[in-house]
Design an enzyme around this catalytic site. Structure first.
Site, PDB file in Angstrom:
ATOM      1  N   GLY A 178      -0.747  -4.254  -3.769  1.00 47.48           N
ATOM      2  CA  GLY A 178       0.105  -2.908  -4.154  1.00 47.48           C
ATOM      3  C   GLY A 178      -0.125  -2.769  -5.684  1.00 47.48           C
ATOM      4  O   GLY A 178      -1.373  -2.941  -6.283  1.00 47.48           O
ATOM      5  N   SER A 179       0.704  -1.973  -6.277  1.00 48.74           N
ATOM      6  CA  SER A 179       0.836  -1.623  -7.502  1.00 48.74           C
ATOM      7  C   SER A 179       0.816  -2.299  -8.739  1.00 48.74           C
ATOM      8  O   SER A 179       0.580  -2.162  -9.914  1.00 48.74           O
ATOM      9  CB  SER A 179       1.958  -0.597  -7.907  1.00 48.74           C
ATOM     10  OG  SER A 179       2.000   0.548  -6.638  1.00 48.74           O
TER      11      SER A 179
END
Length: 592
Positions: free
Chosen positions: A311-312
């Site tokens: 993810g981020s």
């Protein structure tokens, strides 16, 4: 003529006879002398006592309980006349130690009783010291029974740090064939530190050479070399470890707390944990079934064997790749209106209303996806995957745990090898925000965070005082080092400025933190697991995972805290867990 033949035959016979006498009396003397020595001199190999495991403060994490094993004289099950003796002795043992099972004892004995076995046959591996002492004298004087001191591995903290410490178990045929110490002790390290450092912990065998008489009674000890082993000290702080285990009670995921300068891991957990003591002597079928059918997968060491989209949290690494293109710099901005259309499809930002114009600092601070869509498409997958591979993904971290997974950094070459298919630009968009086929372990995220904080490679490890402290490589180019301050500043904004995705939890801690949050979509849920859940459980198990990776203090990085909570958590969020860990570390004096 006949007389000559008779004389020749007699001479030949006497020559043969004399040569045979010569051979038996002179030439074969050495051979029979060796046989005689073997009959008179015996060698016994002595099993070492396994080394103990301590935490960084000297608290015992793996110890050896003192006790006794019980063996019975051979040939009692072969000769019918002796079977009554065997039954009597087995029944007596069960009377003295009610927890024993006579059928199990008989099976253990008969499995090893044969005309070729002259040694006493083990029937009970371990009886505790306290249970044996009241009956020690009686059993010692029984000529059919032999009791000898032995030890059993014990883990005082039960399930705490179970995936790290690991456990020892009974050696199998492969273990015995490859390891002479396992053949002596009948135990070997099966997982975790117990397995990784088994060669150190199991020690070296001892040797005793002694002389026996014709009745096989020892008459003289000729030499003695003591068995020895070595204790090891881990970098774990069991106080912090205990706190994190309480914090994660009822939740699933992993935590890593690591020194960002030398890679020492102060605490780490894969949750849920399990009691490793149950595996020393053998786990019951019921216990095994309960653990193996648990949908939270307690047997999986999520630290190094759990694979998740990052993810981020990968956006710092992607940011470095964008800078490496030299077409994007810290002041370059892209406009985010919440949507990015490409190839007839809409790629959305988590903020449906958009972030407006954002540069890298604000894109990391507010976790804007559109910035990384635009930037990723601009520089291409080749530069992105190459940079991500260099900063710590798609390779083992070097941590001292067995069977570490490497994960996946998507690239053109990887896709061709894996799927025999070309690369599509839409996949670049997914990779740029840490989704799609991108897979990492929590240990990789912790190492990557430490690499950014330190500006060089940091190798995570659990063994304290190791050469790995000195093996950090320079993995960043000079240009990347000049850009790291922008990345670090953006991470501190995540935790300390309003609008930062971790501001709510981290802005008021005793120490200034730099951080990055992330959301990882659940990439798969096996049919076997689906068949074991109801509708309410299915909703939970398909929720996204939550990441928060961080380091502190911001201006003088000392420690990394990486938290992954599967499915967003049941009772605690990644932000709450991270904040409480830093507060506990401050309480324990780590930031003085």
């Amino acid at each position: 003529m006949r007389m000559r033949l008779v004389v020749a035959f007699i001479l030949f016979f006497f020559i043969f006879l004399l040569s045979r006498v010569y051979y038996l009396s002179i030439k074969s003397n050495v051979y029979y002398e060796e046989l005689a020595n073997q009959n008179a001199i015996k060698t016994k190999f002595l099993a070492p006592i396994r080394g103990q495991i301590f935490d960084r403060n000297g608290t015992l994490l793996a110890v050896n309980d003192l006790g006794f094993n019980i063996s019975i004289k051979p040939y009692l099950s072969i000769k019918k006349a002796n079977k009554d003796i065997l039954d009597r002795e087995l029944q007596r043992l069960v009377e003295l130690f009610p927890d024993l099972n006579v059928s199990v004892l008989a099976r253990n004995y008969q499995r090893n009783d044969s005309y070729y076995n002259q040694n006493f046959i083990p029937v009970v591996d371990f009886i505790t010291y306290d249970l044996m002492i009241p009956h020690f004298s009686e059993l010692s004087f029984n000529e059919n029974i032999r009791i000898e001191p032995t030890v059993k591995r014990k883990y005082p903290f039960g399930n705490l740090a179970s995936h790290i410490i690991g456990y020892v178990g009974k050696a199998n045929l492969e273990d015995v064939s490859e390891n002479e110490i396992a053949k002596l002790t009948n135990y070997t390290g099966k997982s975790g530190i117990e397995r990784y450092y088994n060669d150190i912990l199991q020690g070296q065998k001892g040797v005793r050479v002694y002389k026996v008489n014709a009745f096989n009674k020892e008459v003289e000890q000729l030499s003695y070399t003591q068995a020895n082993s070595q204790d090891i000290r881990l970098s774990l702080d069991i106080r912090l470890q205990s706190f994190i285990a309480e914090l994660f009670d009822g939740n699933v995921g992993s935590v890593i707390v690591m020194d960002s300068n030398n890679g020492e891991i102060l605490a780490a957990g894969s949750f849920p944990e399990y009691d490793i003591n149950a595996f020393v002597t053998g786990i019951s079928v019921k216990e095994w079934s309960e653990l193996s059918n648990n949908l939270d997968h307690p047997f999986t060491n999520k630290l190094v064997n759990g694979l998740y989209p990052p993810g981020s949290v990968v956006k710092m690494g992607v940011g470095l790749a964008l800078f490496n293109s030299h077409s994007i710099n810290p002041r370059t901005s892209f406009y985010c209106d919440g949507n990015f259309e490409f190839g007839g499809r809409k790629f959305r930002c988590w903020n449906r209303n958009g972030h407006g114009y954002v540069d890298l600092r604000h894109a990391i601070k507010e976790s804007c996806d559109i910035y990384f869509y635009e930037g990723g498409l601009s520089v291409g997958i080749d530069l992105i995957s190459q940079t991500l591979g260099r900063v710590g993904f798609g390779a083992k971290t070097g941590v001292d745990l067995p069977n570490e997974f490497v994960g996946v950094v998507p690239s053109r070459e990887w896709k061709i090898q894996r799927f025999k298919q070309p690369w599509y630009q839409g996949e670049t968009l997914n990779t740029a925000i840490g989704q799609g086929n991108f897979l990492v372990t929590p240990m990789q995220i912790a190492k990557y965070t430490a690499n950014i904080a330190k500006g060089a490679e940091v190798i995570p490890h659990f063994l304290k005082h190791t050469d790995k402290n000195e093996t950090n490589r320079d993995i960043f180019t000079l240009f990347e080092k000049s850009q790291l301050p922008y990345i670090r500043d953006a991470m501190q904004a995540v935790a300390n400025e309003q609008g930062g995705t971790a501001y709510r939890y981290l802005h008021n801690l005793p120490v200034k933190v730099a951080a990055k949050t992330g959301t990882a979509q659940v990439i798969g849920f096996s049919q076997a697991d689906k068949n074991r859940v109801d509708e309410t459980q299915l909703e939970y198990y398909t929720r996204s995972h939550a990441w928060l990776t961080s380091y502190a203090p911001y201006n003088a990085p000392a420690y990394v805290v990486t938290v992954l909570i599967e499915h967003g958590g049941r009772t605690i969020s990644a932000g709450q867990a991270t904040a409480q860990i830093y507060r506990k570390m401050a309480e324990l004096g780590y930031f003085k």
